[in-house]
Design an enzyme around this catalytic site. Sequence first.
Site, short mmCIF file in Angstrom:
data_model
loop_
_atom_site.label_atom_id
_atom_site.label_comp_id
_atom_site.label_asym_id
_atom_site.label_seq_id
_atom_site.Cartn_x
_atom_site.Cartn_y
_atom_site.Cartn_z
N HIS A 20 1.27 -1.31 0.42
CA HIS A 20 0.23 0.00 0.07
C HIS A 20 1.13 0.93 -0.07
O HIS A 20 0.86 2.22 -0.77
CB HIS A 20 -0.78 -0.46 1.32
CG HIS A 20 -1.81 -1.22 1.23
ND1 HIS A 20 -2.26 -2.04 2.32
CD2 HIS A 20 -2.46 -1.53 0.24
CE1 HIS A 20 -2.74 -2.08 2.31
NE2 HIS A 20 -3.39 -2.11 1.10
N LYS A 44 -16.53 -7.55 5.06
CA LYS A 44 -15.87 -8.38 6.27
C LYS A 44 -15.04 -7.96 7.35
O LYS A 44 -15.73 -7.45 7.91
CB LYS A 44 -14.64 -8.91 4.99
CG LYS A 44 -14.27 -7.79 4.51
CD LYS A 44 -12.81 -7.77 3.41
CE LYS A 44 -12.80 -6.90 2.92
NZ LYS A 44 -11.82 -7.34 1.74
N ARG A 93 -2.03 -5.34 -8.75
CA ARG A 93 -0.79 -6.58 -8.76
C ARG A 93 -1.54 -7.58 -9.23
O ARG A 93 -0.47 -7.40 -10.62
CB ARG A 93 -0.58 -8.02 -7.19
CG ARG A 93 -1.10 -6.17 -6.28
CD ARG A 93 -1.30 -6.82 -5.06
NE ARG A 93 -2.36 -7.88 -4.81
CZ ARG A 93 -3.45 -7.74 -4.11
NH1 ARG A 93 -3.11 -8.25 -2.57
NH2 ARG A 93 -4.39 -7.92 -4.24
N SER A 131 -2.91 -8.25 2.67
CA SER A 131 -2.93 -7.84 3.79
C SER A 131 -3.86 -9.13 4.79
O SER A 131 -2.90 -10.04 5.86
CB SER A 131 -4.16 -7.07 4.53
OG SER A 131 -3.81 -5.04 3.77
O1 PNS Z 1 -9.13 -3.10 0.59
P1 PNS Z 1 -9.97 -3.51 -0.97
O2 PNS Z 1 -11.17 -3.77 -0.04
O3 PNS Z 1 -10.25 -4.26 -1.90
O4 PNS Z 1 -11.35 -1.96 -1.12
C1 PNS Z 1 -12.55 -2.31 -1.93
C2 PNS Z 1 -12.95 -0.42 -1.62
C3 PNS Z 1 -13.17 -0.18 -0.18
C4 PNS Z 1 -12.28 -0.32 -2.39
C5 PNS Z 1 -14.16 -0.77 -2.79
O5 PNS Z 1 -14.61 -1.74 -1.37
C6 PNS Z 1 -15.07 0.19 -2.75
O6 PNS Z 1 -14.93 1.04 -3.77
N1 PNS Z 1 -16.76 -0.61 -1.73
C7 PNS Z 1 -17.52 1.44 -1.03
C8 PNS Z 1 -18.58 0.85 -2.22
C9 PNS Z 1 -18.94 1.42 -3.19
O7 PNS Z 1 -18.51 2.34 -4.04
N2 PNS Z 1 -19.14 0.15 -4.40
C10 PNS Z 1 -19.00 -0.07 -5.74
C11 PNS Z 1 -18.01 -0.03 -5.68
S1 PNS Z 1 -18.07 -0.78 -8.03
#
Ligand code: PNS
Length: 166
Positions: A20, A44, A93, A131
């Site tokens: 990150h 989660k 990645r 993570s």
């Molecule tokens: O660390 P992660 O789990 O890869 O992050 C995922 C994240 C936070 C980027 C994604 O879950 C997110 O943007 N959630 C917010 C809700 C949202 O906007 N959902 C629609 C996305 S298409």
Amino acid sequence: MAESVAAIYPGSFDPVTNGHLDIIERGRRMFSRVIVAVLVNAAKEPLFSVQERLQMLAKVTAGWHNVEIDTFDGLLVNFAQRRGAQVILRGIRAVTDYEYEFQMALMNRRLAPGIETVFIFPAEAYSYLSSSLVKEVSSLGGSVGGLVPASVEESLLQKIRTKNRG
Ligand code: PNS
């Protein structure tokens, strides 16, 4: 191109890893501001509370003047608009990330056509790092030195000790 472009770097950061940080460092050289945004309402079950994740992030990015830490809930694009960000920054990645990232990027573009998702590859050394793996290795007694900042490694060990006691 706008003179000043702010990017949102969203994620769970449970906990922040060197992968990150590698993306934040690359992002902060490209954009005038990088806003690291911790998702509050993840489905989660996180190991670290939002407060703990914010503290860890603040500590390891303290020297970077154009990096801010914030939290968000609800749609990412709404948060990006509220914060005046034109870019969503994501690290990519291996090829296995592609499908999920592709779906999110195009859904976010549909929701907010003015916001672009920009992908950055991390340094090779972090291309397998997540993570989840860090938490698993650490909870099973393996070393995660070099994969997370020393302060995060310490927080992981403390958290695992507390969990084992409880
Ligand atoms: O660390 P992660 O789990 O890869 O992050 C995922 C994240 C936070 C980027 C994604 O879950 C997110 O943007 N959630 C917010 C809700 C949202 O906007 N959902 C629609 C996305 S298409």
